[in-house]
Design a protein around this motif. Structure first.
Motif, PDB file in Angstrom:
ATOM      1  N   LEU A   1       0.813  -1.212   0.000  1.00 15.54           N
ATOM      2  CA  LEU A   1       0.000   0.000   0.000  1.00 15.54           C
ATOM      3  C   LEU A   1       0.849   1.265   0.000  1.00 15.54           C
ATOM      4  CD1 LEU A   1      -3.044   1.088   0.508  1.00 15.54           C
ATOM      5  CD2 LEU A   1      -2.210   1.402   2.820  1.00 15.54           C
ATOM      6  N   LEU A   2       1.764   1.381   0.927  1.00 15.89           N
ATOM      7  CA  LEU A   2       2.563   2.595   1.065  1.00 15.89           C
ATOM      8  C   LEU A   2       3.505   2.801  -0.118  1.00 15.89           C
ATOM      9  CD1 LEU A   2       3.292   5.044   2.794  1.00 15.89           C
ATOM     10  CD2 LEU A   2       5.009   3.630   3.922  1.00 15.89           C
ATOM     11  N   LEU A   3       4.232   1.758  -0.516  1.00 15.14           N
ATOM     12  CA  LEU A   3       5.190   1.903  -1.610  1.00 15.14           C
ATOM     13  C   LEU A   3       4.507   2.212  -2.946  1.00 15.14           C
ATOM     14  CD1 LEU A   3       7.830  -0.857  -0.800  1.00 15.14           C
ATOM     15  CD2 LEU A   3       8.059   1.626  -0.559  1.00 15.14           C
ATOM     16  N   VAL A   4       3.369   1.594  -3.186  1.00  6.18           N
ATOM     17  CA  VAL A   4       2.642   1.867  -4.427  1.00  6.18           C
ATOM     18  C   VAL A   4       2.080   3.286  -4.406  1.00  6.18           C
ATOM     19  CG1 VAL A   4       0.591   1.267  -5.798  1.00  6.18           C
ATOM     20  CG2 VAL A   4       2.134  -0.533  -4.992  1.00  6.18           C
ATOM     21  N   THR A   5       1.499   3.699  -3.280  1.00  5.81           N
ATOM     22  CA  THR A   5       0.964   5.066  -3.182  1.00  5.81           C
ATOM     23  C   THR A   5       2.071   6.096  -3.371  1.00  5.81           C
ATOM     24  OG1 THR A   5      -0.799   4.346  -1.682  1.00  5.81           O
ATOM     25  CG2 THR A   5      -0.282   6.699  -1.702  1.00  5.81           C
ATOM     26  N   LEU A   6       3.187   5.895  -2.702  1.00  3.91           N
ATOM     27  CA  LEU A   6       4.310   6.825  -2.856  1.00  3.91           C
ATOM     28  C   LEU A   6       4.875   6.785  -4.272  1.00  3.91           C
ATOM     29  CD1 LEU A   6       6.195   6.341   0.535  1.00  3.91           C
ATOM     30  CD2 LEU A   6       4.729   8.260  -0.156  1.00  3.91           C
ATOM     31  N   GLY A   7       4.934   5.611  -4.865  1.00  3.81           N
ATOM     32  CA  GLY A   7       5.451   5.477  -6.225  1.00  3.81           C
ATOM     33  C   GLY A   7       4.550   6.138  -7.255  1.00  3.81           C
ATOM     34  N   THR A   8       3.245   5.866  -7.183  1.00  7.62           N
ATOM     35  CA  THR A   8       2.350   6.471  -8.169  1.00  7.62           C
ATOM     36  C   THR A   8       2.259   7.980  -7.965  1.00  7.62           C
ATOM     37  OG1 THR A   8       0.373   5.989  -6.828  1.00  7.62           O
ATOM     38  CG2 THR A   8       0.986   4.374  -8.528  1.00  7.62           C
ATOM     39  N   THR A   9       2.326   8.421  -6.722  1.00  7.85           N
ATOM     40  CA  THR A   9       2.319   9.864  -6.453  1.00  7.85           C
ATOM     41  C   THR A   9       3.594  10.512  -6.992  1.00  7.85           C
ATOM     42  OG1 THR A   9       0.922   9.567  -4.508  1.00  7.85           O
ATOM     43  CG2 THR A   9       2.180  11.613  -4.631  1.00  7.85           C
ATOM     44  N   THR A  10       4.728   9.852  -6.802  1.00  9.30           N
ATOM     45  CA  THR A  10       5.985  10.361  -7.355  1.00  9.30           C
ATOM     46  C   THR A  10       5.911  10.432  -8.875  1.00  9.30           C
ATOM     47  OG1 THR A  10       7.234   9.481  -5.475  1.00  9.30           O
ATOM     48  CG2 THR A  10       8.490   9.984  -7.480  1.00  9.30           C
ATOM     49  N   GLY A  11       5.349   9.408  -9.493  1.00  9.37           N
ATOM     50  CA  GLY A  11       5.175   9.420 -10.945  1.00  9.37           C
ATOM     51  C   GLY A  11       4.305  10.575 -11.413  1.00  9.37           C
ATOM     52  N   MET A  12       3.217  10.833 -10.683  1.00  7.60           N
ATOM     53  CA  MET A  12       2.348  11.973 -11.023  1.00  7.60           C
ATOM     54  C   MET A  12       3.108  13.288 -10.893  1.00  7.60           C
ATOM     55  SD  MET A  12      -0.803  11.194 -11.904  1.00  7.60           S
ATOM     56  CE  MET A  12      -1.892  12.502 -11.393  1.00  7.60           C
ATOM     57  N   MET A  13       3.896  13.411  -9.840  1.00  3.77           N
ATOM     58  CA  MET A  13       4.640  14.653  -9.625  1.00  3.77           C
ATOM     59  C   MET A  13       5.711  14.830 -10.706  1.00  3.77           C
ATOM     60  SD  MET A  13       2.937  15.830  -7.157  1.00  3.77           S
ATOM     61  CE  MET A  13       3.841  17.297  -6.709  1.00  3.77           C
ATOM     62  N   LEU A  14       6.400  13.742 -11.064  1.00  3.66           N
ATOM     63  CA  LEU A  14       7.424  13.825 -12.115  1.00  3.66           C
ATOM     64  C   LEU A  14       6.824  14.271 -13.448  1.00  3.66           C
ATOM     65  CD1 LEU A  14       9.544  10.616 -11.390  1.00  3.66           C
ATOM     66  CD2 LEU A  14      10.272  13.005 -11.129  1.00  3.66           C
ATOM     67  N   ALA A  15       5.605  13.844 -13.718  1.00  3.14           N
ATOM     68  CA  ALA A  15       4.971  14.198 -14.989  1.00  3.14           C
ATOM     69  C   ALA A  15       4.315  15.574 -14.963  1.00  3.14           C
ATOM     70  CB  ALA A  15       3.927  13.140 -15.351  1.00  3.14           C
ATOM     71  N   ASN A  16       3.830  16.017 -13.799  1.00  5.42           N
ATOM     72  CA  ASN A  16       3.042  17.251 -13.752  1.00  5.42           C
ATOM     73  C   ASN A  16       3.796  18.489 -13.287  1.00  5.42           C
ATOM     74  OD1 ASN A  16       0.200  16.644 -14.586  1.00  5.42           O
ATOM     75  ND2 ASN A  16       0.563  14.985 -13.133  1.00  5.42           N
ATOM     76  N   VAL A  17       4.773  18.338 -12.414  1.00  5.65           N
ATOM     77  CA  VAL A  17       5.502  19.512 -11.915  1.00  5.65           C
ATOM     78  C   VAL A  17       6.202  20.267 -13.048  1.00  5.65           C
ATOM     79  CG1 VAL A  17       7.407  20.289 -10.437  1.00  5.65           C
ATOM     80  CG2 VAL A  17       5.666  18.732  -9.528  1.00  5.65           C
ATOM     81  N   PRO A  18       6.883  19.576 -13.979  1.00  5.58           N
ATOM     82  CA  PRO A  18       7.481  20.337 -15.082  1.00  5.58           C
ATOM     83  C   PRO A  18       6.440  21.111 -15.911  1.00  5.58           C
ATOM     84  CG  PRO A  18       8.420  18.146 -14.983  1.00  5.58           C
ATOM     85  CD  PRO A  18       7.269  18.158 -14.028  1.00  5.58           C
ATOM     86  N   ILE A  19       5.248  20.553 -16.032  1.00  4.94           N
ATOM     87  CA  ILE A  19       4.185  21.243 -16.775  1.00  4.94           C
ATOM     88  C   ILE A  19       3.787  22.516 -16.044  1.00  4.94           C
ATOM     89  CG2 ILE A  19       1.793  21.075 -17.591  1.00  4.94           C
ATOM     90  CD1 ILE A  19       3.891  19.360 -19.140  1.00  4.94           C
ATOM     91  N   VAL A  20       3.665  22.424 -14.730  1.00  4.12           N
ATOM     92  CA  VAL A  20       3.311  23.606 -13.941  1.00  4.12           C
ATOM     93  C   VAL A  20       4.419  24.657 -14.053  1.00  4.12           C
ATOM     94  CG1 VAL A  20       2.880  24.477 -11.610  1.00  4.12           C
ATOM     95  CG2 VAL A  20       1.843  22.323 -12.342  1.00  4.12           C
ATOM     96  N   LEU A  21       5.661  24.220 -14.001  1.00 11.27           N
ATOM     97  CA  LEU A  21       6.784  25.160 -13.996  1.00 11.27           C
ATOM     98  C   LEU A  21       7.126  25.702 -15.386  1.00 11.27           C
ATOM     99  CD1 LEU A  21       9.166  23.356 -11.491  1.00 11.27           C
ATOM    100  CD2 LEU A  21       7.680  25.324 -11.050  1.00 11.27           C
TER     101      LEU A  21
END
Length: 184
Positions: free
Chosen positions: A132-152
């Motif tokens: 549960l924790l590793l998958v949640t952290l992993g998918t959240t990290t993946g979302m951040m890697l894909a979306n933060v550059p778009i925001v910036l």
């Protein structure tokens, strides 16, 4: 650690060209304040993917390991095919300014992720890895890697990113995961 790395990479790839990435671009253009948007994406994704991962772990309590493996393998393949269908930008509310960048981002991102391929992928990954924790952290990290550059970096980045190549790569990754799950 495998659950985290696979979750991060598959969701980061699947997110490229996704409607939530278009939402990131819209929010960045609308509010022009990246920090509240980035934290809004983080909070919304942790909530949504945390619940999704819990569902993935929970559902495996009621099915046999063989049935679970079959369902997970087929689900990975279905997501691989779904990724090939490009998303279109959804209309966002015109009253966003009264809620501010952070609240608007949390609400819109959480809602946009409901039934999205990255949410479904989170359920599948949690069911497969039972982490549960590793998958949640992993998918959240993946979302951040894909979306933060778009925001910036917004429009400049979207013009140079080959969305079809990213979509095909993500589809291949999910297809391979599905085939490996079915065969192993």
């Amino acid at each position: 650690m495998e659950a985290f790395l696979v979750s991060t990479s598959t969701v980061a790839l699947a997110e490229i060209g996704d409607k939530t990435q278009l939402l990131s671009l819209f929010l960045a253009a609308r509010f022009r304040s990246p920090i509240p948007i980035i934290f809004g994406i983080l909070v919304a994704t942790l909530l949504n993917h945390g619940l999704s991962a819990w569902l993935g772990v929970w559902v495996t309590e009621f099915i046999s390991p063989q049935t679970g493996r079959l369902l997970i393998g087929i689900s990975f393949i279905a997501v691989a095919l779904w990724i090939l269908i490009p998303d279109k930008e959804d209309d966002a509310s015109s009253n966003l300014n009264r809620y501010g960048a952070f609240i608007s981002t949390v609400v819109l991102f959480f809602l946009a992720e409901i039934g999205d391929k990255t949410q479904i992928a989170t359920v599948i990954l949690a069911a497969q890895y039972q982490q549960l924790l590793l998958v949640t952290l992993g998918t959240t990290t993946g979302m951040m890697l894909a979306n933060v550059p778009i925001v910036l970096f917004g429009h400049r980045l979207m013009q140079k990113l080959p969305l079809n190549a990213a979509r095909y790569t993500a589809s291949i990754v999910f297809m391979l995961l599905g085939i490996m799950t079915l065969l192993l």
